[in-house]
Design an enzyme around this catalytic site. Structure first.
Site, PDB file in Angstrom:
ATOM      1  N   ARG A 137       0.799  -1.106  -0.022  1.00 11.57           N
ATOM      2  CA  ARG A 137       0.133  -0.150  -0.015  1.00 11.57           C
ATOM      3  C   ARG A 137       0.954   1.264   0.083  1.00 11.57           C
ATOM      4  O   ARG A 137       0.431   2.172  -0.760  1.00 11.57           O
ATOM      5  CB  ARG A 137      -0.619  -0.032   1.346  1.00 11.57           C
ATOM      6  CG  ARG A 137      -2.277  -0.983   0.995  1.00 11.57           C
ATOM      7  CD  ARG A 137      -2.484  -1.511   2.470  1.00 11.57           C
ATOM      8  NE  ARG A 137      -1.594  -2.387   2.846  1.00 11.57           N
ATOM      9  CZ  ARG A 137      -1.643  -3.810   2.443  1.00 11.57           C
ATOM     10  NH1 ARG A 137      -2.511  -4.168   1.630  1.00 11.57           N
ATOM     11  NH2 ARG A 137      -0.721  -4.504   2.775  1.00 11.57           N
ATOM     12  N   THR A 138       1.871   1.428   0.917  1.00 15.60           N
ATOM     13  CA  THR A 138       2.569   2.673   1.092  1.00 15.60           C
ATOM     14  C   THR A 138       3.511   3.109  -0.254  1.00 15.60           C
ATOM     15  O   THR A 138       3.254   4.155  -0.942  1.00 15.60           O
ATOM     16  CB  THR A 138       3.578   2.531   2.131  1.00 15.60           C
ATOM     17  OG1 THR A 138       2.840   2.060   3.146  1.00 15.60           O
ATOM     18  CG2 THR A 138       4.188   3.909   2.553  1.00 15.60           C
ATOM     19  N   LYS A 158      26.458  -4.439  -2.113  1.00 12.54           N
ATOM     20  CA  LYS A 158      27.615  -4.590  -2.305  1.00 12.54           C
ATOM     21  C   LYS A 158      28.566  -3.776  -0.943  1.00 12.54           C
ATOM     22  O   LYS A 158      29.767  -3.433  -0.882  1.00 12.54           O
ATOM     23  CB  LYS A 158      28.141  -3.869  -3.558  1.00 12.54           C
ATOM     24  CG  LYS A 158      27.514  -4.521  -4.852  1.00 12.54           C
ATOM     25  CD  LYS A 158      28.370  -3.724  -5.970  1.00 12.54           C
ATOM     26  CE  LYS A 158      27.074  -3.309  -6.806  1.00 12.54           C
ATOM     27  NZ  LYS A 158      27.434  -2.499  -8.060  1.00 12.54           N
ATOM     28  N   ARG A 216      11.466   3.922   3.422  1.00 14.43           N
ATOM     29  CA  ARG A 216      11.082   2.730   4.435  1.00 14.43           C
ATOM     30  C   ARG A 216      12.406   1.895   4.881  1.00 14.43           C
ATOM     31  O   ARG A 216      13.049   1.672   4.078  1.00 14.43           O
ATOM     32  CB  ARG A 216       9.941   1.823   3.983  1.00 14.43           C
ATOM     33  CG  ARG A 216       9.669   0.659   4.927  1.00 14.43           C
ATOM     34  CD  ARG A 216       8.473  -0.023   4.644  1.00 14.43           C
ATOM     35  NE  ARG A 216       7.304   0.850   4.944  1.00 14.43           N
ATOM     36  CZ  ARG A 216       6.091  -0.042   4.714  1.00 14.43           C
ATOM     37  NH1 ARG A 216       6.026  -1.360   4.314  1.00 14.43           N
ATOM     38  NH2 ARG A 216       4.942   0.574   4.977  1.00 14.43           N
ATOM     39  N   HIS A 251       4.872   5.593  11.468  1.00 15.07           N
ATOM     40  CA  HIS A 251       4.508   5.602   9.997  1.00 15.07           C
ATOM     41  C   HIS A 251       3.692   6.567   9.885  1.00 15.07           C
ATOM     42  O   HIS A 251       2.315   6.693   9.689  1.00 15.07           O
ATOM     43  CB  HIS A 251       3.927   4.428   9.753  1.00 15.07           C
ATOM     44  CG  HIS A 251       3.663   4.030   8.437  1.00 15.07           C
ATOM     45  ND1 HIS A 251       3.611   4.913   7.458  1.00 15.07           N
ATOM     46  CD2 HIS A 251       3.251   2.668   7.730  1.00 15.07           C
ATOM     47  CE1 HIS A 251       3.307   3.899   6.199  1.00 15.07           C
ATOM     48  NE2 HIS A 251       3.108   2.867   6.494  1.00 15.07           N
TER      49      HIS A 251
HETATM   50  N1   CP Z   1      -0.232  -0.006   6.096  1.00 15.72           N
HETATM   51  C1   CP Z   1       1.121  -0.394   5.360  1.00 15.72           C
HETATM   52  O1   CP Z   1       2.069   0.339   5.544  1.00 15.72           O
HETATM   53  O2   CP Z   1       0.767  -1.321   4.272  1.00 15.72           O
HETATM   54  P1   CP Z   1       2.271  -1.866   3.453  1.00 15.72           P
HETATM   55  O3   CP Z   1       3.131  -2.411   4.447  1.00 15.72           O
HETATM   56  O4   CP Z   1       1.581  -2.852   2.480  1.00 15.72           O
HETATM   57  O5   CP Z   1       2.826  -0.594   2.780  1.00 15.72           O
END
Ligand code: CP
Length: 333
Positions: A75-76, A105, A126, A156
């Site tokens: 999703r993100t 590497k 991320r 998040h």
């Molecule tokens: N909600 C969320 O962060 O989903 P993903 O890990 O799929 O990005």
């Protein structure tokens, strides 16, 4: 993946938004106040119209975002990618950099960030190691950096933003709410951002449902309480109060327990939402949310219930909120 013992607490202190997003890193919900959220949500409503009506819009034409994901994401990453493209921008997607970039590497995070900074107008990152987002933001001097998940103990924030937007969309307020937040509160970064956001508004009461071993960290519990949100810890579904405004369920994240799978087996899926539980304890208007992915903690029979928004508005709002955020941070609105 990094062992929990090697992880650091997130650093604090990113610049406040104060109604002006332009050029700023988005690292924490602590950067937001209610005025900034109102502005973001106003723009989000416009973005929703653009997306739903397929209105041509190229406010991000000529803009390039790097999506750098050291952990898996559907999703993100997907919604940031879609958001850029909906608005005429472009993306460079680096998935699994540990295997498919020069990180494999031995390249350091510092050098990776410096490299992608040279090719882009914004970096979405991320990372599995908490604290990496602030570190990366300190390195990226010429482009803003957006936190798409900061290890197991960080935040998040863009998930928190879309969760607040979704709650507001369904309840028409963000104050005087009663909600249940369930699952892994120890290492759930989405709940850390959501509670920070709800703490900006008066009168919010949250029931935190989790096994004792994965309760909210004590310092977070004390800090959020000090900010004014009323927190009650429960460890039994029978203690869920009736007619709450929302339930926010989360997954116990196996990837955080790789050095202690026994504990994972002990705490996973202790609280499963099925139709019976929903009908028994939720109200007619309670919305059921989940940041996803789910791995058994909400049964599929519940998906059809009109109170279940996790596969509907909550997912879609992710793209609308990120369209708004990108436009504001890149100074195009
Ligand atoms: N909600 C969320 O962060 O989903 P993903 O890990 O799929 O990005």
């Amino acid at each position: 993946m990094t062992s929990l013992h090697e992880q650091q607490r997130p650093l604090s202190g990113p610049e406040k938004i104060n109604g002006n997003f332009r050029g700023k890193d988005i690292l924490s919900m602590d950067q937001f106040d209610t005025r900034s959220l109102n502005l973001l949500f106003d723009v989000t409503r416009n973005m929703r119209e653009i997306a739903v009506n397929a209105e041509p819009c190229d406010v991000l034409k000529g803009k390039q975002a790097v999506l750098l994901f050291y952990e898996p994401s559907s999703r993100t990453r997907g919604s940031f990618d879609a958001a850029m493209k909906q608005l005429g921008g472009q993306t460079i997607v680096i998935e699994d950099p540990q295997h498919f970039s020069s990180v494999a590497k031995g390249e350091t995070l510092e050098d990776t960030i410096r490299t992608f900074e040279a090719y882009s107008d914004l970096i979405v990152l991320r990372h599995d190691k908490t604290g990496s987002l602030q570190k990366a933001a300190d390195i990226a001097e010429s482009v803003p950096l957006v936190n798409a998940g900061d290890g197991g103990q960080g935040e998040h924030p863009t998930q928190g933003l879309l969760d607040l937007y979704t709650i507001n969309q369904h309840t028409e307020r963000l104050d005087n709410l009663t909600g249940v937040i369930a699952g892994d509160l120890l290492m759930g970064r989405t709940v850390k951002s959501l509670i920070r956001g709800l703490a900006l508004y008066p009168g919010n009461r949250l029931f935190l449902l989790s096994p004792e071993k994965i309760r909210l960290p004590r310092e977070d519990f004390e800090e959020f309480s000090r900010r004014g949100v009323e927190l009650t810890e429960i460890d039994n579904t029978e203690d869920i109060p009736p007619d709450t405004d929302f339930w926010y369920w989360t997954r116990v994240q196996k990837e955080r327990y790789l050095d202690n799978l026994e504990e994972y087996e002990e705490v996973k899926n202790r609280f499963v939402v099925n139709q019976e539980l929903l009908d028994r304890y939720a109200g007619e208007k309670t919305i059921l949310m989940h940041p996803l992915p789910r791995v058994g903690e909400i049964t599929e029979e519940v998906d059809k219930d009109k109170r279940a928004v996790y596969l509907e508005s909550q997912i879609r709002n992710g793209m609308y909120v990120r369209m708004a955020l990108l436009s504001l941070v890149l100074g195009k609105i």
